[in-house]
Write an enzyme that holds these catalytic residues in place. Structure first.
Site, PDB file in Angstrom:
ATOM      1  N   GLY A 196       0.863  -1.177   0.000  1.00 60.96           N
ATOM      2  CA  GLY A 196       0.000   0.000   0.000  1.00 60.96           C
ATOM      3  C   GLY A 196       0.895   1.221   0.000  1.00 60.96           C
ATOM      4  O   GLY A 196       1.907   1.254  -0.700  1.00 60.96           O
ATOM      5  N   GLU A 197       0.577   2.176   0.826  1.00 57.68           N
ATOM      6  CA  GLU A 197       1.403   3.376   0.933  1.00 57.68           C
ATOM      7  C   GLU A 197       1.973   3.385   2.342  1.00 57.68           C
ATOM      8  O   GLU A 197       1.221   3.519   3.314  1.00 57.68           O
ATOM      9  CB  GLU A 197       0.517   4.601   0.650  1.00 57.68           C
ATOM     10  CG  GLU A 197       1.259   5.830   0.253  1.00 57.68           C
ATOM     11  CD  GLU A 197       2.258   5.609  -0.870  1.00 57.68           C
ATOM     12  OE1 GLU A 197       1.914   4.975  -1.886  1.00 57.68           O
ATOM     13  OE2 GLU A 197       3.403   6.072  -0.727  1.00 57.68           O
ATOM     14  N   CYS A 206       6.176  -5.388   0.176  1.00 61.53           N
ATOM     15  CA  CYS A 206       6.327  -4.051  -0.417  1.00 61.53           C
ATOM     16  C   CYS A 206       6.252  -2.955   0.661  1.00 61.53           C
ATOM     17  O   CYS A 206       7.189  -2.829   1.427  1.00 61.53           O
ATOM     18  CB  CYS A 206       5.312  -3.863  -1.548  1.00 61.53           C
ATOM     19  SG  CYS A 206       5.848  -2.576  -2.683  1.00 61.53           S
ATOM     20  N   ARG A 219      12.610   3.792  -0.666  1.00 64.99           N
ATOM     21  CA  ARG A 219      11.248   3.790  -1.223  1.00 64.99           C
ATOM     22  C   ARG A 219      11.243   4.149  -2.711  1.00 64.99           C
ATOM     23  O   ARG A 219      12.065   4.945  -3.172  1.00 64.99           O
ATOM     24  CB  ARG A 219      10.369   4.784  -0.462  1.00 64.99           C
ATOM     25  CG  ARG A 219      10.151   4.404   0.979  1.00 64.99           C
ATOM     26  CD  ARG A 219       9.252   5.403   1.675  1.00 64.99           C
ATOM     27  NE  ARG A 219       7.909   5.402   1.109  1.00 64.99           N
ATOM     28  CZ  ARG A 219       7.077   6.428   1.190  1.00 64.99           C
ATOM     29  NH1 ARG A 219       7.443   7.550   1.787  1.00 64.99           N
ATOM     30  NH2 ARG A 219       5.878   6.336   0.651  1.00 64.99           N
ATOM     31  N   ILE A 270       5.344  -3.132  -7.687  1.00 67.30           N
ATOM     32  CA  ILE A 270       4.532  -1.919  -7.882  1.00 67.30           C
ATOM     33  C   ILE A 270       5.116  -0.805  -7.005  1.00 67.30           C
ATOM     34  O   ILE A 270       5.035  -0.873  -5.775  1.00 67.30           O
ATOM     35  CB  ILE A 270       3.059  -2.169  -7.485  1.00 67.30           C
ATOM     36  CG1 ILE A 270       2.495  -3.351  -8.295  1.00 67.30           C
ATOM     37  CG2 ILE A 270       2.220  -0.912  -7.696  1.00 67.30           C
ATOM     38  CD1 ILE A 270       1.124  -3.807  -7.846  1.00 67.30           C
ATOM     39  N   ARG A 271       5.726   0.168  -7.630  1.00 64.35           N
ATOM     40  CA  ARG A 271       6.411   1.251  -6.897  1.00 64.35           C
ATOM     41  C   ARG A 271       7.207   0.656  -5.719  1.00 64.35           C
ATOM     42  O   ARG A 271       7.100   1.076  -4.568  1.00 64.35           O
ATOM     43  CB  ARG A 271       5.404   2.307  -6.407  1.00 64.35           C
ATOM     44  CG  ARG A 271       4.853   3.133  -7.555  1.00 64.35           C
ATOM     45  CD  ARG A 271       3.883   4.195  -7.116  1.00 64.35           C
ATOM     46  NE  ARG A 271       2.712   3.599  -6.497  1.00 64.35           N
ATOM     47  CZ  ARG A 271       2.387   3.696  -5.222  1.00 64.35           C
ATOM     48  NH1 ARG A 271       3.135   4.406  -4.409  1.00 64.35           N
ATOM     49  NH2 ARG A 271       1.328   3.113  -4.761  1.00 64.35           N
ATOM     50  N   HIS A 295       4.879  -8.401  -4.660  1.00 63.24           N
ATOM     51  CA  HIS A 295       3.548  -8.728  -4.127  1.00 63.24           C
ATOM     52  C   HIS A 295       3.205 -10.185  -4.410  1.00 63.24           C
ATOM     53  O   HIS A 295       2.568 -10.480  -5.427  1.00 63.24           O
ATOM     54  CB  HIS A 295       2.497  -7.843  -4.810  1.00 63.24           C
ATOM     55  CG  HIS A 295       2.510  -6.434  -4.345  1.00 63.24           C
ATOM     56  ND1 HIS A 295       1.700  -5.979  -3.322  1.00 63.24           N
ATOM     57  CD2 HIS A 295       3.229  -5.375  -4.758  1.00 63.24           C
ATOM     58  CE1 HIS A 295       1.921  -4.692  -3.122  1.00 63.24           C
ATOM     59  NE2 HIS A 295       2.854  -4.297  -3.979  1.00 63.24           N
ATOM     60  N   GLU A 323       0.951 -11.949  -3.209  1.00 61.72           N
ATOM     61  CA  GLU A 323      -0.511 -12.161  -3.205  1.00 61.72           C
ATOM     62  C   GLU A 323      -1.118 -11.864  -4.575  1.00 61.72           C
ATOM     63  O   GLU A 323      -2.182 -12.373  -4.907  1.00 61.72           O
ATOM     64  CB  GLU A 323      -1.175 -11.319  -2.099  1.00 61.72           C
ATOM     65  CG  GLU A 323      -1.369  -9.840  -2.391  1.00 61.72           C
ATOM     66  CD  GLU A 323      -0.086  -9.010  -2.307  1.00 61.72           C
ATOM     67  OE1 GLU A 323       1.013  -9.575  -2.115  1.00 61.72           O
ATOM     68  OE2 GLU A 323      -0.190  -7.769  -2.462  1.00 61.72           O
TER      69      GLU A 323
HETATM   70  N1  GLN Z   1       5.686   2.984  -2.946  1.00 60.35           N
HETATM   71  C1  GLN Z   1       5.030   2.517  -1.760  1.00 60.35           C
HETATM   72  C2  GLN Z   1       5.691   3.117  -0.517  1.00 60.35           C
HETATM   73  O1  GLN Z   1       6.799   3.560  -0.577  1.00 60.35           O
HETATM   74  C3  GLN Z   1       5.001   1.006  -1.683  1.00 60.35           C
HETATM   75  C4  GLN Z   1       4.190   0.429  -2.839  1.00 60.35           C
HETATM   76  C5  GLN Z   1       3.546  -0.887  -2.609  1.00 60.35           C
HETATM   77  O2  GLN Z   1       3.363  -1.335  -1.481  1.00 60.35           O
HETATM   78  N2  GLN Z   1       3.140  -1.485  -3.681  1.00 60.35           N
HETATM   79  O3  GLN Z   1       5.109   3.127   0.497  1.00 60.35           O
END
Ligand code: GLN
Length: 189
Positions: free
Chosen positions: A49-50, A81, A108, A138-139, A174, A176
């Site tokens: 997530g974030e 992540c 990050r 993903i990021r 990820h 999942e």
């Molecule tokens: N870019 C997010 C962060 O730095 C992590 C992205 C993710 O969990 N897919 O928090």
């Protein structure tokens, strides 16, 4: 994993997908949002997530010390992540407050923005049981400055993407989303 109860931190992320994978691996899963809910689970998953948002949620819900204590008691935890970032001892590139349970620096968004998301096959070789793992990034963060107690279980392009330090497991991808339960199974491997 049969019969184990696994908590999934429910602040953000693909909570249901983690739940389905855990159930496919024979465990039951429940959402954790309050410290007392940690008392009834055998392991914990911190979804992606974030990390800035999840970090604030952990603080607001009073979960910071209870999660640290959970891990100190030897119960396993998997962070994926953003969850991996939250487990790290050190964080850079817009650092967020972390739990400090894994001796790495999480950088990050090290691969770029959302459009730079990608999936890659990882092959550790040997008999790790992780051959052919499809890793969805993903990021994603990169894990750097690994401490001597941190074991690398999987690499992509030479970067560690799945690591373990005692009962603390972290993936920068990820699992999942690929629907492969092998990473979750490592909680008790
Ligand atoms: N870019 C997010 C962060 O730095 C992590 C992205 C993710 O969990 N897919 O928090």
């Amino acid at each position: 994993m049969a019969g184990r109860r696994v908590g999934i931190l429910g602040i953000q992320g693909a909570v249901q997908k983690h739940g389905r994978l855990l159930e496919a691996a024979g465990a039951s899963s429940e959402i954790v949002l309050h410290p007392e809910e940690l008392e009834t689970v055998d392991a914990l998953v911190l979804p992606g997530g974030e990390s800035s948002t999840i970090s604030k949620g952990i603080e607001r819900l009073g979960l910071l010390e209870p999660i640290r204590e959970f891990v100190r008691q030897g119960r396993p935890v998997l962070g994926t992540c953003a969850g991996a970032i939250l487990l790290a001892k050190r964080c850079r590139n817009h650092p967020v407050p972390t739990l400090g349970l894994l001796d790495v620096t999480a950088c990050r968004n090290a691969y770029g923005t959302q459009v730079d998301s990608f999936s890659s096959g990882a092959d550790p070789g040997g008999d790790s049981g992780l051959a052919g793992m499809r890793c969805v990034f993903i990021r994603a963060p990169r894990l750097e400055d690994l401490g001597p107690d941190v074991e690398v279980l999987l690499r992509v392009d030479d970067w560690p993407v799945l690591v373990r330090q005692a009962g603390v497991l972290a993936s920068t991808f990820h699992p999942e989303l690929a629907g492969d339960p092998r990473v979750h199974r490592l909680l008790w491997a």
